[in-house]
Design a protein around this motif. Structure first.
Motif, mmCIF file in Angstrom:
data_model
loop_
_atom_site.group_PDB
_atom_site.id
_atom_site.type_symbol
_atom_site.label_atom_id
_atom_site.label_comp_id
_atom_site.label_asym_id
_atom_site.label_seq_id
_atom_site.Cartn_x
_atom_site.Cartn_y
_atom_site.Cartn_z
ATOM 1 N N ALA A 92 19.260 -4.805 0.068
ATOM 2 C CA ALA A 92 19.886 -3.488 0.149
ATOM 3 C C ALA A 92 19.956 -2.883 -1.250
ATOM 4 C CB ALA A 92 21.289 -3.583 0.739
ATOM 5 N N VAL A 93 20.318 -1.623 -1.282
ATOM 6 C CA VAL A 93 20.734 -1.005 -2.531
ATOM 7 C C VAL A 93 22.234 -1.246 -2.658
ATOM 8 C CG1 VAL A 93 20.941 1.124 -3.842
ATOM 9 C CG2 VAL A 93 18.917 0.736 -2.408
ATOM 10 N N TYR A 94 22.633 -1.791 -3.785
ATOM 11 C CA TYR A 94 24.039 -2.110 -4.022
ATOM 12 C C TYR A 94 24.666 -1.047 -4.916
ATOM 13 C CZ TYR A 94 23.635 -6.606 -1.746
ATOM 14 O OH TYR A 94 23.464 -7.596 -0.802
ATOM 15 N N TYR A 95 25.810 -0.542 -4.463
ATOM 16 C CA TYR A 95 26.512 0.509 -5.167
ATOM 17 C C TYR A 95 27.876 0.029 -5.643
ATOM 18 C CZ TYR A 95 23.146 3.619 -2.904
ATOM 19 O OH TYR A 95 21.985 4.236 -2.463
ATOM 20 N N CYS A 96 28.200 0.421 -6.839
ATOM 21 C CA CYS A 96 29.522 0.200 -7.393
ATOM 22 C C CYS A 96 30.339 1.473 -7.146
ATOM 23 C CB CYS A 96 29.365 -0.071 -8.888
ATOM 24 S SG CYS A 96 30.871 -0.126 -9.832
ATOM 25 N N ALA A 97 31.631 1.311 -6.885
ATOM 26 C CA ALA A 97 32.476 2.466 -6.616
ATOM 27 C C ALA A 97 33.867 2.257 -7.191
ATOM 28 C CB ALA A 97 32.574 2.712 -5.114
ATOM 29 N N ALA A 98 34.488 3.371 -7.541
ATOM 30 C CA ALA A 98 35.835 3.331 -8.118
ATOM 31 C C ALA A 98 36.784 4.173 -7.280
ATOM 32 C CB ALA A 98 35.815 3.856 -9.553
ATOM 33 N N SER A 99 37.959 3.646 -7.052
ATOM 34 C CA SER A 99 38.966 4.336 -6.266
ATOM 35 C C SER A 99 40.234 4.537 -7.092
ATOM 36 C CB SER A 99 39.297 3.529 -5.004
ATOM 37 O OG SER A 99 40.394 4.098 -4.324
ATOM 38 N N SER A 100 40.770 5.751 -7.007
ATOM 39 C CA SER A 100 42.013 6.029 -7.725
ATOM 40 C C SER A 100 43.240 5.586 -6.933
ATOM 41 C CB SER A 100 42.098 7.520 -8.050
ATOM 42 O OG SER A 100 42.033 8.277 -6.857
ATOM 43 N N PHE A 101 43.033 5.152 -5.693
ATOM 44 C CA PHE A 101 44.140 4.646 -4.899
ATOM 45 C C PHE A 101 44.554 3.273 -5.423
ATOM 46 C CE2 PHE A 101 44.435 7.781 -1.604
ATOM 47 C CZ PHE A 101 43.171 8.312 -1.501
ATOM 48 N N GLY A 102 45.796 2.964 -5.301
ATOM 49 C CA GLY A 102 46.291 1.684 -5.794
ATOM 50 C C GLY A 102 46.051 0.529 -4.857
ATOM 51 N N ILE A 103 45.624 0.843 -3.639
ATOM 52 C CA ILE A 103 45.402 -0.197 -2.644
ATOM 53 C C ILE A 103 43.925 -0.507 -2.566
ATOM 54 C CG2 ILE A 103 45.648 -0.762 -0.188
ATOM 55 C CD1 ILE A 103 48.003 1.200 -0.100
ATOM 56 N N VAL A 104 43.604 -1.766 -2.313
ATOM 57 C CA VAL A 104 42.206 -2.166 -2.173
ATOM 58 C C VAL A 104 41.731 -1.764 -0.784
ATOM 59 C CG1 VAL A 104 40.588 -4.071 -2.147
ATOM 60 C CG2 VAL A 104 42.493 -4.085 -3.763
ATOM 61 N N PHE A 105 40.802 -0.810 -0.727
ATOM 62 C CA PHE A 105 40.275 -0.324 0.541
ATOM 63 C C PHE A 105 38.875 -0.856 0.795
ATOM 64 C CE2 PHE A 105 43.438 2.499 2.056
ATOM 65 C CZ PHE A 105 44.042 3.081 0.955
ATOM 66 N N THR A 106 38.523 -0.946 2.065
ATOM 67 C CA THR A 106 37.174 -1.355 2.436
ATOM 68 C C THR A 106 36.349 -0.189 2.945
ATOM 69 O OG1 THR A 106 37.845 -1.925 4.685
ATOM 70 C CG2 THR A 106 38.007 -3.673 3.031
ATOM 71 N N THR A 107 36.955 0.976 3.074
ATOM 72 C CA THR A 107 36.248 2.145 3.578
ATOM 73 C C THR A 107 35.746 3.000 2.426
ATOM 74 O OG1 THR A 107 38.376 3.266 3.753
ATOM 75 C CG2 THR A 107 37.502 2.251 5.749
ATOM 76 N N SER A 108 34.507 3.425 2.538
ATOM 77 C CA SER A 108 33.859 4.142 1.446
ATOM 78 C C SER A 108 34.518 5.484 1.146
ATOM 79 C CB SER A 108 32.383 4.347 1.760
ATOM 80 O OG SER A 108 32.222 5.102 2.947
ATOM 81 N N THR A 109 35.145 6.072 2.138
ATOM 82 C CA THR A 109 35.747 7.389 1.932
ATOM 83 C C THR A 109 36.945 7.354 0.998
ATOM 84 O OG1 THR A 109 37.052 7.062 3.947
ATOM 85 C CG2 THR A 109 34.989 8.308 4.155
ATOM 86 N N ARG A 110 37.463 6.167 0.708
ATOM 87 C CA ARG A 110 38.610 6.017 -0.211
ATOM 88 C C ARG A 110 38.169 5.882 -1.651
ATOM 89 N NH1 ARG A 110 43.373 7.704 1.984
ATOM 90 N NH2 ARG A 110 43.672 6.799 4.071
ATOM 91 N N TYR A 111 36.888 5.896 -1.882
ATOM 92 C CA TYR A 111 36.360 5.744 -3.233
ATOM 93 C C TYR A 111 35.901 7.091 -3.771
ATOM 94 C CZ TYR A 111 36.843 0.765 -2.716
ATOM 95 O OH TYR A 111 37.371 -0.482 -2.555
ATOM 96 N N ASP A 112 36.300 7.371 -5.001
ATOM 97 C CA ASP A 112 36.078 8.692 -5.578
ATOM 98 C C ASP A 112 34.782 8.810 -6.363
ATOM 99 O OD1 ASP A 112 39.314 7.889 -6.247
ATOM 100 O OD2 ASP A 112 38.907 9.624 -4.955
ATOM 101 N N TYR A 113 34.380 7.715 -6.987
ATOM 102 C CA TYR A 113 33.224 7.753 -7.875
ATOM 103 C C TYR A 113 32.243 6.650 -7.497
ATOM 104 C CZ TYR A 113 36.614 10.472 -10.495
ATOM 105 O OH TYR A 113 37.557 11.392 -10.857
ATOM 106 N N TRP A 114 30.960 6.989 -7.635
ATOM 107 C CA TRP A 114 29.895 6.077 -7.235
ATOM 108 C C TRP A 114 28.822 5.992 -8.306
ATOM 109 C CZ3 TRP A 114 29.918 3.429 -2.544
ATOM 110 C CH2 TRP A 114 30.941 3.782 -1.664
ATOM 111 N N GLY A 115 28.226 4.813 -8.412
ATOM 112 C CA GLY A 115 27.069 4.662 -9.259
ATOM 113 C C GLY A 115 25.811 5.061 -8.512
ATOM 114 N N GLN A 116 24.683 4.939 -9.182
ATOM 115 C CA GLN A 116 23.403 5.360 -8.589
ATOM 116 C C GLN A 116 22.777 4.265 -7.740
ATOM 117 O OE1 GLN A 116 23.698 4.139 -11.583
ATOM 118 N NE2 GLN A 116 22.041 2.642 -11.674
ATOM 119 N N GLY A 117 23.279 3.057 -7.865
ATOM 120 C CA GLY A 117 22.782 1.949 -7.055
ATOM 121 C C GLY A 117 21.733 1.119 -7.764
#
Length: 124
Positions: A92-117
């Motif tokens: 797969a293409v693996y993406y790193c993501a950052a979330s400003s929420f304090g809780i560890v989420f598993t849903t992509s919509t909770r992540y604000d910033y993404w790398g290019q993969g």
């Protein structure tokens, strides 16, 4: 705002190991929950692993639990994904993501910033 750059992908054989890195810009890296997601051809993006701001809490997808390890080095503004016992279905293409929420989420919509993969291909 934070910018993310992944590295470390490659072409491997089943059973191999690989470490992905994700370097973040900015001085507030430690304030973000970090996650790894992946997307295989023809499939939706799926959660792989995530960890809390301090790194003390980690969550894994069942498909990678026991094989993958997520970690972070806040001094280096970097998050890692060590992948062991790789399988062809990990391709797969693996993406790193950052979330400003304090809780560890598993849903992509909770992540604000993404790398290019970064591409990971595992042959049988």
């Amino acid at each position: 705002q934070v910018q993310l750059v992944e590295s470390g992908g490659g072409l491997l054989q089943a059973g191999d190991s690989l470490r992905l890195s994700c370097a973040a810009s900015g001085r507030t890296f430690s304030s973000y929950t970090m996650g790894w997601f992946r997307q295989a051809p023809g499939k939706e993006r799926e959660f792989v692993a995530a960890l809390s701001r301090s790194g003390g809490t980690t969550v894994y997808a069942d498909s990678v639990k026991g094989r993958f390890t997520i970690s972070r080095d806040n001094a280096k503004n970097t998050v890692y994904l060590v992948m062991n016992s790789l399988k062809p279905e990990d391709t797969a293409v693996y993406y790193c993501a950052a979330s400003s929420f304090g809780i560890v989420f598993t849903t992509s919509t909770r992540y604000d910033y993404w790398g290019q993969g970064t591409q990971v291909t595992v042959s049988s």
